[in-house]
Design a protein around this motif. Structure first.
Motif, PDB file in Angstrom:
ATOM      1  N   TYR A 366       0.841  -1.193   0.000  1.00 43.82           N
ATOM      2  CA  TYR A 366       0.000   0.000   0.000  1.00 43.82           C
ATOM      3  C   TYR A 366       0.872   1.238   0.000  1.00 43.82           C
ATOM      4  CZ  TYR A 366      -3.489  -3.393   1.510  1.00 43.82           C
ATOM      5  OH  TYR A 366      -4.312  -4.489   1.601  1.00 43.82           O
ATOM      6  N   PHE A 367       0.414   2.282  -0.685  1.00 42.62           N
ATOM      7  CA  PHE A 367       1.198   3.517  -0.744  1.00 42.62           C
ATOM      8  C   PHE A 367       1.077   4.303   0.557  1.00 42.62           C
ATOM      9  CE2 PHE A 367       1.905   7.999  -2.017  1.00 42.62           C
ATOM     10  CZ  PHE A 367       3.206   7.860  -2.479  1.00 42.62           C
ATOM     11  N   ASP A 368      -0.129   4.261   1.149  1.00 45.85           N
ATOM     12  CA  ASP A 368      -0.292   4.929   2.433  1.00 45.85           C
ATOM     13  C   ASP A 368      -0.680   3.875   3.461  1.00 45.85           C
ATOM     14  OD1 ASP A 368      -2.848   4.322   1.731  1.00 45.85           O
ATOM     15  OD2 ASP A 368      -3.657   6.343   1.975  1.00 45.85           O
ATOM     16  N   GLN A 369      -1.112   4.295   4.623  1.00 43.67           N
ATOM     17  CA  GLN A 369      -1.369   3.345   5.689  1.00 43.67           C
ATOM     18  C   GLN A 369      -2.847   3.019   5.839  1.00 43.67           C
ATOM     19  OE1 GLN A 369      -0.148   1.137   7.869  1.00 43.67           O
ATOM     20  NE2 GLN A 369       1.738   1.249   6.691  1.00 43.67           N
ATOM     21  N   TYR A 370      -3.201   2.714   7.037  1.00 45.86           N
ATOM     22  CA  TYR A 370      -4.470   2.079   7.371  1.00 45.86           C
ATOM     23  C   TYR A 370      -5.704   2.868   6.922  1.00 45.86           C
ATOM     24  CZ  TYR A 370      -8.282   0.552  10.394  1.00 45.86           C
ATOM     25  OH  TYR A 370      -9.480   0.133  10.882  1.00 45.86           O
ATOM     26  N   ARG A 371      -6.654   2.136   6.329  1.00 39.27           N
ATOM     27  CA  ARG A 371      -7.991   2.648   6.019  1.00 39.27           C
ATOM     28  C   ARG A 371      -8.982   1.535   6.325  1.00 39.27           C
ATOM     29  NH1 ARG A 371      -6.662   2.469   0.370  1.00 39.27           N
ATOM     30  NH2 ARG A 371      -4.743   1.640   1.221  1.00 39.27           N
TER      31      ARG A 371
END
Length: 650
Positions: A366-371
């Motif tokens: 993932y490019f960013d973190q938690y969703r």
């Protein structure tokens, strides 16, 4: 903007419905993966593409391959292959030109050629009926079926000598190292050992010829799938040069720095690669291929331009989880998996809510973190999948189920009487020490839980940035077990700086808590390349050793800078000793996560003495021994929440 110049964007404007051009897309999931449930990547992609009006054919070649392997037709065909090999080897022996390796091969082929293939095929077909029917719940019969599959795989291996093809766990070895590009390319054309060439000829190419898709996409989630996936890509590209071949998946994302240096991949194997999440990136790529977008604007994309240069677009798009459609499993062979009841994966979150463990690189997909989604949306979607696919067993494939969501989803499942059974991976948490939480989860259908304990020593856990307390670990295990939930614990030896005494503390904790630890995996530390540890090795007192030939690395060999703690080799030895001397209480005959899950669902208890081995000699690499490798994730961009048991030590 990230350190490597990538920029996160909100997405591209949609094409108006009246202006859309329809394409036919074939999505393939290659071997090797567990054949017990579909993988979530293809249904997630399919839902978005079909929602935009494209025709999608999704094929799980992994389960199709195993179904094909354990069939009369394939085994008779294999008998003929063995016969031709034997004649060629005998001719070489008579002519006095046989090599030492060919002499060894001749012995293997002769033994296989003597097998009664009709009896073997009859037993394989019956084994499939066992794992798909009521006899599955007789542990003796299930063990017989699994051992029959292993016997067939040994027979198949003989025809692809010196390859070692294994049914379970996923440890097949073609003799080529997937971290070395020159060996990867050599393997793709090796008709002797590369069984996936025959699988492609028999299962994939005829389907492509029949459907004539505009685009073929392959999701390669794990390193075990790399050789099969790239073999399929190359053969499709050679046979159907007008078809655009695109790859994606967690392994492709992890290799994004290396791929541009290997233009040969883009010339010979595939046309483009999608990094990170792929649902909308694939949709926008298709629109670009249809002339409705500039391919240079498609986020997450790596491709070869008109001048033959590999380009990587700098824009990255991350999916909005609450806006994504329900995964679409239509077209997958849901009744062909090696289980008697349908099991469907479901993902409520992307990334890890903790996201701090210094040894972990799962977030690289993932490019960013938690969703994540709300508990209400999770339950609504689970009910929708339950009703649409007549399925009451779910794999919650999240990397680590958040405590708040765990409690809220459990409550809603009970309140709404949803009537499903489920399993997931969870972290030891202080907020989960109330027995009522675990009782509620069990009432909500939670059957099995998988914990990344890693160590039972708090100093080592703090070095890892896990910060779990030993008392909390013990409390969570005892509470879950009391509620009737099966606990599977994963740990490893050799975290840099860990002493032998601290490692043995983990061993002793597992032994002391055996009554509430129903199954266990104990590994050795591996320095995965995208972890905080490898990015900052001096901080952790290690030196990373990179070898030039390993030009597609996913992990590295390392050494300690100071003689403090146990070395990599020490950790391997401790691991070997554990499985040799201590593993007996956990040796199971039913060694797939989904199989244990269904047993608990059927019998309503975590006390299942019938699935444990009575007499067993257990070894780390003995696949018949009951050593479990438990691949536990089935989500796009996730290699599996458990560490695997075999690694490149480059």
């Amino acid at each position: 903007m990230s350190a490597n110049g990538l920029v996160q964007i909100d997405g591209l404007p949609p094409i108006k419905k009246e202006d859309r051009k329809q394409s036919k897309v074939m999505l393939l999931f290659p071997p090797e993966w567990v054949p017990t449930a579909p993988y979530l990547a293809l249904p997630s992609l399919t839902a978005v593409l079909r929602g935009a009006g494209h025709a999608v054919i999704q094929r799980d070649i992994n389960i199709e391959m195993y179904d094909h392997f354990f069939s009369m037709d394939f085994l008779i065909w294999l008998k003929a292959r063995l016969g031709m090999q034997l004649k060629e080897l005998q001719d070489k022996e008579k002519a006095g030109v046989i090599t030492e390796q060919e002499a060894d091969q001749k012995l293997v082929v002769e033994r296989a050629n003597a097998v009664d293939v009709f009896d073997l095929a009859d037993r394989a077909e019956d084994a499939k009926r066992i794992v798909r029917g009521e006899r599955f719940y007789d542990a003796d019969k299930l063990e017989w079926a699994l051992n029959t599959f292993r016997e067939v795989m040994q027979y198949i291996s003989a025809a692809y000598y010196p390859a070692s093809l294994v049914f379970y766990p996923m440890e097949s070895n073609l003799g080529y190292r997937p971290g070395v590009s020159k060996e990867v390319f050599a393997c793709l054309d090796d008709e002797q050992v590369n069984v996936y060439r025959d699988i492609c000829n028999q299962l994939v190419l005829p389907s492509v010829a029949k459907e004539r898709p505009d685009v073929v996409g392959l999701s390669i989630g794990t390193q075990m799938q790399l050789l099969a996936g790239l073999t399929f890509c190359k053969m499709i590209k050679e046979t159907f040069p007008d078809v655009h071949v695109v790859v994606g998946g967690n392994v492709i994302t992890r290799l994004q720095e290396e791929l541009p240096h290997h233009e040969r991949f883009f010339k010979e194997v595939f046309d483009s690669a999608i990094l990170y999440e792929g649902e909308h990136a694939l949709l926008w790529l298709i629109e670009a291929l249809n002339g409705q977008r500039d391919i240079a604007t498609v986020p997450n994309l790596m491709y070869r331009d008109a001048a033959g240069q590999v380009q990587q677009n700098k824009e990255v798009y991350t999916e909005k989880t609450t806006a994504l459609p329900l995964p679409d499993f239509d077209g997958l062979p849901l009744d062909h998996y090696f289980v008697p009841e349908r099991i469907i994966p479901y993902l409520a979150t992307r990334g890890c809510y903790w996201g701090r463990c210094t040894f972990c690189d799962h977030g690289q997909g993932y490019f960013d973190q938690y969703r994540g989604m709300t508990a209400q949306l999770v339950v609504e979607q689970v009910k929708a999948l339950r009703d649409k696919y007549q399925c009451r067993h779910f794999l919650f494939s999240d990397e680590s189920y958040p405590p708040a969501l765990f409690k809220k989803v459990s409550q809603l499942l009970v309140d709404q009487n949803v009537g499903v059974k489920w399993t997931t991976l969870i972290r030891f948490e202080e907020t989960l020490q109330d027995q009522a939480i675990w009782d509620l989860a069990a009432k909500a259908g939670c059957c099995t839980l998988y914990y990344g304990m890693e160590s039972a020593n708090e100093r080592v856990l703090n070095l890892m940035d896990k910060h779990a307390k030993k008392s909390v670990i013990q409390n969570n295990l005892q509470s879950a077990a009391k509620a009737g939930i099966w606990n599977h614990v994963m740990a490893f030896y050799g975290f840099p700086g860990e002493t032998r005494e601290e490692a043995l503390e983990t061993r002793q904790f597992v032994l002391d808590n055996q009554p509430v630890i129903h199954s266990v995996e104990l590994f050795y530390f591996v320095a995965y390349r995208h972890t905080p540890m490898v990015r900052n090795p001096e901080k952790f007192g290690i030196t990373i050793h990179k070898q030039e030939e390993y030009d597609l690395p996913l992990d590295y060999y390392y050494t300690l800078n100071e003689p403090v703690g146990i070395s990599c080799l020490d950790a391997m030895q401790l691991c070997e000793e554990f499985y040799k001397n201590d593993f007996q209480p956990w040796a199971v005959r039913v060694n797939a996560r989904e199989h244990v899950f269904l047993y608990i669902s059927r019998f309503g208890t975590n006390k299942l003495p019938q699935i444990y081995a009575q007499r067993q000699t257990v070894g780390v690499s003995d696949s018949v021994s009951g050593l479990v490798t438990w691949p536990v994730a089935h989500s796009e961009g996730d290699e599996g929440m458990a560490r695997v048991t075999s690694h490149e030590v480059g």
